[in-house]
Every structure is written in C-alpha cells, then in structure tokens.
Write a protein that holds these residues in place. Structure first.
Motif, short mmCIF file in Angstrom:
data_model
loop_
_atom_site.label_atom_id
_atom_site.label_comp_id
_atom_site.label_asym_id
_atom_site.label_seq_id
_atom_site.Cartn_x
_atom_site.Cartn_y
_atom_site.Cartn_z
N ALA A 81 76.12 50.36 70.69
CA ALA A 81 77.00 50.71 69.57
C ALA A 81 76.59 51.99 68.85
CB ALA A 81 77.02 49.55 68.57
N SER A 82 75.31 52.31 68.83
CA SER A 82 74.82 53.42 68.01
C SER A 82 75.19 54.77 68.61
CB SER A 82 73.31 53.33 67.85
OG SER A 82 72.81 54.45 67.15
N ARG A 83 75.50 55.71 67.71
CA ARG A 83 75.71 57.11 68.08
C ARG A 83 74.63 57.99 67.46
NH1 ARG A 83 77.85 55.00 71.38
NH2 ARG A 83 80.02 55.05 72.10
N ALA A 84 73.52 57.38 67.07
CA ALA A 84 72.41 58.14 66.51
C ALA A 84 71.78 59.02 67.59
CB ALA A 84 71.36 57.20 65.93
N ILE A 85 71.30 60.19 67.17
CA ILE A 85 70.66 61.09 68.13
C ILE A 85 69.22 60.68 68.40
CG2 ILE A 85 72.14 63.03 67.51
CD1 ILE A 85 69.79 64.15 65.90
N HIS A 130 81.43 46.85 58.27
CA HIS A 130 80.99 47.40 57.00
C HIS A 130 79.77 48.32 57.15
CE1 HIS A 130 83.79 44.80 55.02
NE2 HIS A 130 83.19 43.70 55.41
N SER A 131 79.40 48.61 58.38
CA SER A 131 78.20 49.41 58.62
C SER A 131 78.47 50.89 58.48
CB SER A 131 77.64 49.13 60.02
OG SER A 131 76.55 49.97 60.30
N GLY A 132 77.53 51.61 57.87
CA GLY A 132 77.57 53.05 57.82
C GLY A 132 76.73 53.70 58.90
N LEU A 133 76.07 52.91 59.74
CA LEU A 133 75.31 53.47 60.85
C LEU A 133 76.25 54.15 61.84
CD1 LEU A 133 72.85 50.51 61.45
CD2 LEU A 133 72.16 52.84 60.87
N PRO A 134 75.91 55.33 62.30
CA PRO A 134 76.82 56.07 63.19
C PRO A 134 77.22 55.26 64.42
CG PRO A 134 75.00 57.48 62.50
CD PRO A 134 74.67 56.09 62.02
N GLY A 135 78.51 55.03 64.55
CA GLY A 135 79.04 54.39 65.74
C GLY A 135 79.33 52.91 65.65
N LEU A 136 78.66 52.18 64.75
CA LEU A 136 78.76 50.72 64.79
C LEU A 136 80.16 50.21 64.49
CD1 LEU A 136 75.64 50.82 65.01
CD2 LEU A 136 75.61 48.73 63.65
N ALA A 137 80.75 50.67 63.40
CA ALA A 137 82.08 50.17 63.01
C ALA A 137 83.12 50.52 64.07
CB ALA A 137 82.48 50.72 61.65
#
Length: 365
Positions: free
Chosen positions: A77-81, A284-291
């Motif tokens: 799910a994550s789009r974090a680098i 409701h997540s602000g983590l990149p990609g999750l929502a």
C-alpha cells in the motif's frame, strides 16, 4: 525436528483460562464465508467480553525501536520512498486478581532484545549495515527486568508470558533450559520461575518443521532444550481473567494470537497483525498511498506481511480484531488497536510518519 520433545508431550499439561466458544466453533466455507462469520462472532465476543470486568492495571513499557522493511510493514500500500520504516516493540504488563483473590501478572511481548538480534533476518541486516547507521536507527529504551523493577514486580510474581507469535523470540533466559548452552556460556536458570508461556499449539507444531517462508524469522534451535513444562499450550481463544483474553488470530503465522483487554476506555486488542492503528481504517490515513490503495483494491485493512503464511486468514483475523475493539477516545477515526510493534516516525524514513499513534495503553481500576 529441532525440539528434544514432541508437541504430543504437551497434551497432558493443565490448560489455562476459560475457552471462548463463540470464537472457537468451527467455521464452514471458504475465506469469504469465514470473513462474514468472523464479523458476527467478533461482535458477539465483544458483548460477552465487556461483561467479564476489567483488570487491576495495565502498563506499557518501551523496549526497542528498530528498522523494518516498508514493503513488509505496509504491505503493497505504501508509496513512501524510504525502503525502511521504524517500529517500536513494547511490552504490556497486566495485573488482575482471580475470582479466589489470587493476584496474577501477565507479560505480553517481553522480548529479550539482546538475544532477538540473532534472528536470521535481523542478523543478516546488521551484517550488511554499517555500525554508525545501526546506532542511529536502533534505539534501546529499557529492558524487561528494568521495567518490572520500576513497576515493583519481582520475577517470581510473573504467572504468564504471552507473545502474539514467536518470531525473533529466544526464551532461554526467561524459562531456563535443560542443558548447557554453548552460545550463552551457561545453563541458564529461569528468570521467571513460576511463569508459563501461553502459546498456540499450532505454532509449536510449525516450529518443529519450518517452511522456507518462515525460516528467516524464527530461532528454532533456541527451543531445543527448553523444558516442556514451561509451555501452557492452547488450541483457540481463552479468557484468563477479568478483562483479559488471548484470542486465536491465525494468518501472520499459523499459530498467531492476540491479546484483548477491557479497560476504563473500552476494549483494546494488541498484536503485530498490523503496525499502525490507521492500517485498520486506511481510508483515514495520511501515509502516502494507503487511502488510495485501500479504495482501489477495495481492501479495508493493510497487513503487516513479512511471511505471508496464510494471507486471507490474516486479513480475516484483522477484521475480527477490528470488530472487537472500541474507537479511540482521542480520535474517533481510529480504533483501540495497539500494535505490539508500532510504526514510529524517524527522520531517516521519509513518508512513514503515522497519522495517529497510541504510544501506550494505560489503565488502573
């Protein structure tokens, strides 16, 4: 077979707690049918469990913050680098009195951090990582024994040791061994002489013959000389005391289990099935990609998936946990799910700062 004893030797041990029939009845049908059934069972258990009372006290103790692959912790799910995020392992200390007045102490996730470093995955990661970087990324907060001393609990007062699963865990110093241990330079006496390790029989069976997907995460050789009577095996879910239960939540590992607590703020569940409360409500997540990922794939939870032993079962178990807990009194978008390894912001890991964190469960009746 790594163990000196057979798991059949566990059959005659005295069981603990009261079985939870509503969760342990056999579920018929495929994964989808099981998911629907678990939603109903979770709601039923929630009503029953709320009536069992509350423990005397719950304390949270930070043990260690360490790096963990983003692709495992925020599965797909994550789009974090950042290739790594940080998680904080914590121990919960729960105290209650039995119906006859006998005091009880349970330790949930009392990891021996020093010996846990020998887990194959983390040992290899440390071997490949320069020492200055390890020093920046690994933070030890306190030992199990130091925390207990602060809480004025002596080791002989501990009745139960519980882990959601036995990844990374080396129990030799906690429960002792039947033979000399060359790597420890001793035959360790049990630190917790009166404690039983509550574990699902399925996990002990799996550890006796690991699958390649499992081997990076276990230290099965350390269980070879552990006395058989150190374990109190269970086959399902049990209520141990007022507001304290262990529920079977297979998937992350075959014998996974979660801790359920009824407290002054309502019902909590703790496990490592997910690494952040927002993974149960990713919309409701602000983590990149999750929502976006959750909406695109129509999946309501984001798994912690390093082994992927039985992925559909893990998804279903998380939904079970989700159906049991109350909403957070701090932010009602999130649930009172307390990750035993909680996502922790670290400047080295851009894009992995959680939207919401619990940090602790605190309760005193």
């Amino acid at each position: 077979m790594v163990l000196q004893w057979s798991t059949d030797d566990l059959v005659d041990l005295t069981g603990v707690g009261d079985a939870v029939e509503v969760l342990d009845r056999k579920i018929e049908g495929g994964p989808g049918a099981r998911l629907r059934d678990l939603r109903t069972r979770g709601a039923d258990f929630r009503r029953e469990f709320a009536g069992t009372g509350v423990p005397l006290r719950v304390d949270t103790c930070d043990l260690v913050t360490l790096p963990y692959p983003t692709r495992f912790g925020l599965f797909r799910a994550s789009r974090a680098i950042a290739p790594f995020l940080s998680i904080t392992n914590r121990m919960l200390v729960i105290r209650w009195n039995d119906s006859d007045g006998r005091p009880r102490v349970l330790l949930f996730e009392p990891s021996d951090v020093k010996l846990g470093r020998n887990t194959p995955y983390f040992a290899e990661l440390a071997r490949r990582t320069p020492a200055p970087i390890i020093k920046r990324m690994v933070v030890e907060h306190g030992t199990v024994l130091d925390h207990l001393a602060h809480l004025r609990i002596t080791p002989d007062e501990v009745d139960y040791i519980v882990f959601d699963h036995l990844h990374t865990q080396d129990l030799r110093r906690w429960v002792g061994t039947t033979a000399y241990q060359p790597d420890l330079g001793e035959r360790p006496a049990p630190t917790f002489p009166n404690a039983k390790v509550i574990v699902q029989r399925d996990e002990l069976t799996a550890m006796s013959d690991l699958h390649p997907l499992q081997t990076p995460w276990y230290q099965p050789q350390t269980y070879r000389d552990i006395p058989v009577d150190a374990f109190a095996p269970i086959d399902g879910s049990v209520v141990l005391g007022p507001g304290v239960a262990v529920i079977k939540t297979p998937g992350h590992v075959f014998g996974n289990q979660s801790l359920a607590l009824n407290t002054s703020t309502g019902i909590w569940v703790s496990s490592e099935n997910v690494i952040a409360a927002e993974c149960l409500t990713p919309e409701h997540s602000g983590l990149p990609g999750l929502a976006r990922w959750s909406a695109s794939w129509q999946q309501e939870v984001v798994l912690n998936a390093n082994t992927i032993e039985t992925t559909a079962d893990q998804y279903n178990s998380i939904v079970l946990e989700k159906s049991i807990v109350d909403r957070s009194q701090t932010d009602s978008r999130f649930l009172q799910f307390f990750p035993s390894s909680e996502l922790t912001p670290m400047w080295t890991n851009p894009g992995t700062k959680p939207t919401f964190s619990h940090h602790a469960i605190t309760h005193q009746s």
